[in-house]
Design an enzyme around this catalytic site. Structure first.
Site, PDB file in Angstrom:
ATOM      1  CD  GLU A 165       1.093  23.791  26.275  1.00  0.00           C
ATOM      2  OE1 GLU A 165       2.053  24.582  26.279  1.00  0.00           O
ATOM      3  OE2 GLU A 165       1.047  22.790  25.545  1.00  0.00           O
ATOM      4  CD  GLU A 364      -0.529  22.634  21.762  1.00  0.00           C
ATOM      5  OE1 GLU A 364       0.684  22.373  21.937  1.00  0.00           O
ATOM      6  OE2 GLU A 364      -1.028  23.730  22.063  1.00  0.00           O
TER       7      GLU A 364
HETATM    8  O1  IFM Z   1       4.303  25.434  20.067  1.00  0.00           O
HETATM    9  C1  IFM Z   1       3.924  25.017  21.328  1.00  0.00           C
HETATM   10  C2  IFM Z   1       2.511  25.477  21.632  1.00  0.00           C
HETATM   11  O2  IFM Z   1       2.390  26.852  21.539  1.00  0.00           O
HETATM   12  C3  IFM Z   1       2.121  25.063  23.034  1.00  0.00           C
HETATM   13  N1  IFM Z   1       2.348  23.663  23.239  1.00  0.00           N
HETATM   14  C4  IFM Z   1       3.620  23.131  22.868  1.00  0.00           C
HETATM   15  C5  IFM Z   1       3.957  23.509  21.451  1.00  0.00           C
HETATM   16  C6  IFM Z   1       5.324  22.928  21.053  1.00  0.00           C
HETATM   17  O3  IFM Z   1       6.325  23.401  21.899  1.00  0.00           O
END
Ligand code: IFM
Length: 458
Positions: A165, A364
């Site tokens: 990210e 994710e």
């Molecule tokens: O916890 C975060 C992660 O570190 C990066 N992506 C989003 C998740 C939830 O906010």
């Protein structure tokens, strides 16, 4: 209808170093920007820090056993750069390297493939003091670190991710200031974008130089944007945000150029003099997969005259003028994020149409819920099960539509330090009772075990 996934589909779960490890000053680890930021009053809810987190640094064997029990084929972990190279330059720290060495061995012994992210936000503080991601040299420091990690672990780690990210790193870190290093400077945010892209390209080159058989990837939290109406102004507002939030990363990495209109979109903030000859060729390296993190959608409308304002305490991370967000009604998670599974299908199929040929993974996806331990000792989280069920169904729909999605990683294996929200937001399949560090698999853990075992939804 049962949704069965392709035969080799990779089921996994994910975590990140600063969110779970703790042990921030043990065995030679150097400070990271998140140590400094979380210890700065007012930056994290209730003044919480990652000092102890889930104590994974000491409890990793128990956590590998949890993963084995879950039945995952892969575990997405990140390396804390300052644990293996305390100042981000020069000497590496053998104790830090050993930690990941043992973890990788234990995962493989349990039949779990490690998928390693090199940067999930914990930059060595020493590099921040030299300018962090606004400083071009950080990209070269990242490549040297990537090369060393591929040399050390690359005989066992097959799939590497350079960045998690970069949108958050650049915009939450340098525009809205909600994340470390907490800057409110749009020009710095855009320069960081370019240096993160450059670091990705240099990192891929370094990994391949160290291990020619390594597979490389990057993980983006692509913004699933919807125009408020079909009016031309709203469509353009949406397209503009997509350029600043998505194509600013995807186009140089996968296509070798920034979108032409981006320079006009951002002209008020920067001349992009950070871009040097040959940078785009360096950024545009062949990679083996793209990871997409997905949680929600956002609805965008034109708002003529609305200017990005970096003077407020937490300005929007979106450094774009003439746009605003609409809050549509609908169910939300404990983060306040709209639950919109169809957005995931659209994101995956649109991405595949724009960039055909590249394998995709959902790296994710998950929901924060206000979980508690029930009187029977269990943690009952039906809302998370519903969320995961709907989103895994959305991945299945994307595959049916032709998107080459080859893996899904639930966020997260366990509750952890949720950045500026501290420990107040729980995303885990496993409940962590922080005072005792007891792990309690939630109902969603058992539910996801079933998904993995049957390779699909019931
Ligand atoms: O916890 C975060 C992660 O570190 C990066 N992506 C989003 C998740 C939830 O906010």
């Amino acid at each position: 209808m049962p949704a069965t996934f392709p035969k080799d589909f990779l089921w996994g779960s994910a975590t990140a170093s600063y969110q779970i490890e703790g042990a921030v000053d043990e065995d030679g680890r150097g400070p990271s920007i998140w140590d400094v930021f979380s210890h700065t009053p007012g930056k994290v809810a209730r003044g919480e820090t990652g000092d102890v987190a889930c104590d994974h640094y000491h409890r990793w064997r128990e956590d590998v056993a949890l993963l084995a029990d879950l039945g995952v084929g892969a575990y997405r972990l990140s390396i804390a750069w300052p644990r293996v190279q305390p100042t981000g330059a020069g000497a590496f720290n053998q104790a830090g390297l050993d930690f990941y060495d043992h973890l990788v061995d234990a995962l493989l012994a349990a039949g779990i493939a490690p998928v390693v992210t090199l940067y999930h936000w914990d930059l060595p503080q020493a590099l921040q003091e030299k300018g962090g991601w606004v400083e071009r040299d950080t990209a070269h420091r990242f490549a040297a670190y990537a090369e060393r990690m591929a040399t050390t672990l690359g005989d066992r780690v097959r799939l590497w991710t350079t960045f998690n990210e970069p949108w958050c790193v650049a915009y939450l870190g340098h525009a809205s200031g909600e994340h470390a290093p907490g800057a409110h400077n749009p020009a710095a945010a855009l320069t960081s974008v370019h240096h993160l892209n450059l670091a990705h390209g240099l990192g891929v080159q370094a990994i391949k130089a160290a291990r020619s058989g390594a597979q490389t990837s990057i993980v983006w939290n692509l913004q699933a944007l919807k125009p408020a109406t079909d009016d031309a102004e709203d469509l353009e507002a949406c397209a503009k945000l997509s350029r600043v939030g998505n194509e600013i990363f995807t186009d140089p990495v996968l296509g070798g150029s920034y979108p032409a209109a981006l320079f006009e979109d951002t002209a008020r903030f920067t001349t992009w003099d950070c871009i040097r000859e040959d940078d785009l060729a360096t950024i545009h390296q062949p990679i083996d997969a793209v990871g997409i993190n997905y949680y929600t959608t956002a609805t965008v409308a034109a708002a003529p005259g609305v200017l990005y304002d970096s003077q407020t305490a937490h300005p929007s991370p979106w450094i774009a003028d003439d746009v605003r967000f609409i809050d549509p009604p609908g169910p939300r998670t404990d983060m306040g994020w709209l639950i919109d599974p169809s957005g995931l299908t659209t994101l995956l199929t649109d991405f595949h149409q724009r960039w055909p040929g590249i394998p995709l993974m959902v790296t994710e996806n998950g929901a924060a819920c206000a979980d508690t331990i029930a009187a029977d000792g269990g943690v009952h989280d039906p809302a998370r099960i519903d969320y995961l069920d709907a989103h895994i169904g959305a991945v299945h729909a994307a595959i049916e539509d032709g998107a080459p999605v080859c893996g899904y990683f639930a966020w997260s294996l366990m509750d952890n330090f949720e950045w500026a929200h501290g420990y107040g937001k729980r995303f885990g399949l496993t409940y962590v009772d922080y005072p005792t560090q007891r792990r309690i698999p939630k109902d969603s853990f058992a539910w996801y075990q079933g998904v993995i075992a049957r390779n699909g939804l019931a």
